[in-house]
Design a protein around this motif. Structure first.
Motif, PDB file in Angstrom:
ATOM      1  N   LYS A   8     -46.262  -8.323  -9.413  1.00  0.00           N
ATOM      2  CA  LYS A   8     -47.496  -9.369  -9.687  1.00  0.00           C
ATOM      3  C   LYS A   8     -47.173 -10.666  -8.756  1.00  0.00           C
ATOM      4  CE  LYS A   8     -48.835 -12.155 -13.760  1.00  0.00           C
ATOM      5  NZ  LYS A   8     -48.348 -12.784 -15.062  1.00  0.00           N
ATOM      6  N   GLN A   9     -48.674 -11.476  -8.547  1.00  0.00           N
ATOM      7  CA  GLN A   9     -48.643 -12.399  -7.694  1.00  0.00           C
ATOM      8  C   GLN A   9     -48.526 -13.527  -8.892  1.00  0.00           C
ATOM      9  OE1 GLN A   9     -52.399 -13.629  -5.854  1.00  0.00           O
ATOM     10  NE2 GLN A   9     -51.050 -13.838  -3.722  1.00  0.00           N
ATOM     11  N   VAL A  10     -47.706 -14.626  -8.485  1.00  0.00           N
ATOM     12  CA  VAL A  10     -47.501 -15.499  -9.677  1.00  0.00           C
ATOM     13  C   VAL A  10     -47.519 -17.040  -8.835  1.00  0.00           C
ATOM     14  CG1 VAL A  10     -46.102 -14.219 -11.250  1.00  0.00           C
ATOM     15  CG2 VAL A  10     -44.967 -15.347  -9.543  1.00  0.00           C
ATOM     16  N   ASN A  35     -43.591 -12.370  -7.518  1.00  0.00           N
ATOM     17  CA  ASN A  35     -42.466 -12.638  -8.562  1.00  0.00           C
ATOM     18  C   ASN A  35     -41.242 -12.109  -8.201  1.00  0.00           C
ATOM     19  OD1 ASN A  35     -41.926 -13.135 -11.410  1.00  0.00           O
ATOM     20  ND2 ASN A  35     -41.695 -11.074 -11.479  1.00  0.00           N
ATOM     21  N   ASP A  38     -39.698  -8.795  -9.372  1.00  0.00           N
ATOM     22  CA  ASP A  38     -40.345  -7.723  -8.574  1.00  0.00           C
ATOM     23  C   ASP A  38     -40.137  -7.468  -7.207  1.00  0.00           C
ATOM     24  OD1 ASP A  38     -41.903  -7.824 -11.096  1.00  0.00           O
ATOM     25  OD2 ASP A  38     -43.602  -8.622 -10.185  1.00  0.00           O
ATOM     26  N   THR A  61     -50.579  -3.663  -8.637  1.00  0.00           N
ATOM     27  CA  THR A  61     -50.656  -4.832  -9.431  1.00  0.00           C
ATOM     28  C   THR A  61     -52.023  -5.012 -10.185  1.00  0.00           C
ATOM     29  OG1 THR A  61     -50.308  -7.284  -9.248  1.00  0.00           O
ATOM     30  CG2 THR A  61     -51.653  -6.308  -7.360  1.00  0.00           C
ATOM     31  N   GLN A 120     -39.007  -9.628 -15.755  1.00  0.00           N
ATOM     32  CA  GLN A 120     -40.238 -10.448 -16.332  1.00  0.00           C
ATOM     33  C   GLN A 120     -40.833 -11.244 -15.110  1.00  0.00           C
ATOM     34  OE1 GLN A 120     -37.268 -12.539 -19.098  1.00  0.00           O
ATOM     35  NE2 GLN A 120     -37.586 -14.533 -17.815  1.00  0.00           N
ATOM     36  N   ALA A 121     -41.906 -11.900 -15.509  1.00  0.00           N
ATOM     37  CA  ALA A 121     -42.598 -12.693 -14.261  1.00  0.00           C
ATOM     38  C   ALA A 121     -42.243 -14.214 -14.830  1.00  0.00           C
ATOM     39  CB  ALA A 121     -44.113 -12.479 -14.545  1.00  0.00           C
ATOM     40  N   ASP A 123     -44.094 -16.747 -14.532  1.00  0.00           N
ATOM     41  CA  ASP A 123     -45.189 -17.743 -15.125  1.00  0.00           C
ATOM     42  C   ASP A 123     -45.442 -17.331 -16.525  1.00  0.00           C
ATOM     43  OD1 ASP A 123     -46.388 -15.105 -14.761  1.00  0.00           O
ATOM     44  OD2 ASP A 123     -48.311 -15.750 -14.034  1.00  0.00           O
TER      45      ASP A 123
END
Length: 261
Positions: A8-10, A35, A38, A61, A120-121, A123
């Protein structure tokens, strides 16, 4: 062996600010990153690729078109291919709707032996997407993975606990969500960057995934955030000076004045 890593891009949380009036995140000018958890999941997959000849590592993603940059970063680290699930219909998704979309994407990729994801992410900090995706795929899942070894079609996993760890054996295909203690992610290489930009990223929308637009995104999200806010700053701390007896007496008097004792 085929491994898929959910990434994921956060927004970089060190740069995130909240609009005091609207109560929403100010994303303008905030850099986006892969992330962190990740990155550990990707490194776990790449280590298996290094050890087992013929292993293929892909990343997937759900996000806006600019998430391509993050996917190319993953390929520059060593991933072989990338899938971007991008559609306006996916916008506003909570963990429930996100896992629905990711599971559909994973089914379309097909024939995956191990699915890695971060714990977890940063964000959201929910730690829900990995397990929910596993549930939708009807696959076994182990969370908080701090070590993993492969053995005859099975994964031998150390699962982090508050006061230690437990060792579990899980058959493949399976979903493993990783913690930062698992490894130290590798850096991109110059040759890897060049190769990453020579590769094509597969982009799928809700029709490609055979999803109804009402089954993803905001319309399929039972969770809604009403307001985000920054807690008010606390006052400066008070430092007591003197010997131990004097400090203790001052502390007791102060706590008594505040009716805390």
């Amino acid at each position: 062996m085929k491994i898929l890593v959910c990434v994921k891009q956060v927004p970089d949380t060190n740069e995130v600010k909240i609009d005091p009036v609207k109560g929403t995140l100010i994303r303008e000018g905030v850099p986006s990153i892969l992330n962190p958890d990740d990155a550990n999941a990707l490194e776990a997959a790449l280590k298996i690729k290094d050890e087992i000849k013929g292993t293929e590592v892909s990343v997937i993603t759900m996000g806006p078109p600019q998430a391509e940059e993050m996917l190319r970063e993953c390929m520059a680290m060593g991933a072989d291919s990338a899938y971007l699930l991008s559609d306006r219909a996916f916008g506003g998704a909570d963990t429930c709707a996100t896992s629905t979309t990711l599971a559909a994407g994973i089914r379309k990729v097909g024939d995956v032996d191990i699915i890695f994801a971060g714990r977890q992410a940063i964000d959201g900090d929910t730690a829900q997407v990995g397990p929910q995706t596993a549930q939708r795929l009807d696959l076994p899942v182990v969370t908080y993975v701090q070590d993993v070894k492969l053995q005859e079609g099975k994964c031998i996993v150390e699962r982090q606990l508050e006061d230690g760890y437990e060792v579990l054996e899980v058959e493949m295909p399976c979903v493993l969500t990783c913690v930062k203690e698992l490894n130290d992610p590798r850096y991109m290489t110059v040759s890897g960057i060049l190769d990453a930009y020579a590769k094509e990223i597969v982009i799928w929308n809700h029709k490609d995934l055979e999803l109804d637009s009402q089954d993803c995104g905001l319309s399929a999200s039972p969770t809604q955030v009403f307001r985000s806010f920054t807690p008010p700053q606390k006052g400066k701390g008070e430092i007591f000076k003197g010997n131990i007896s004097e400090i203790a007496n001052k502390l007791v008097n102060k706590l008594s004045q505040e009716h805390l004792i």
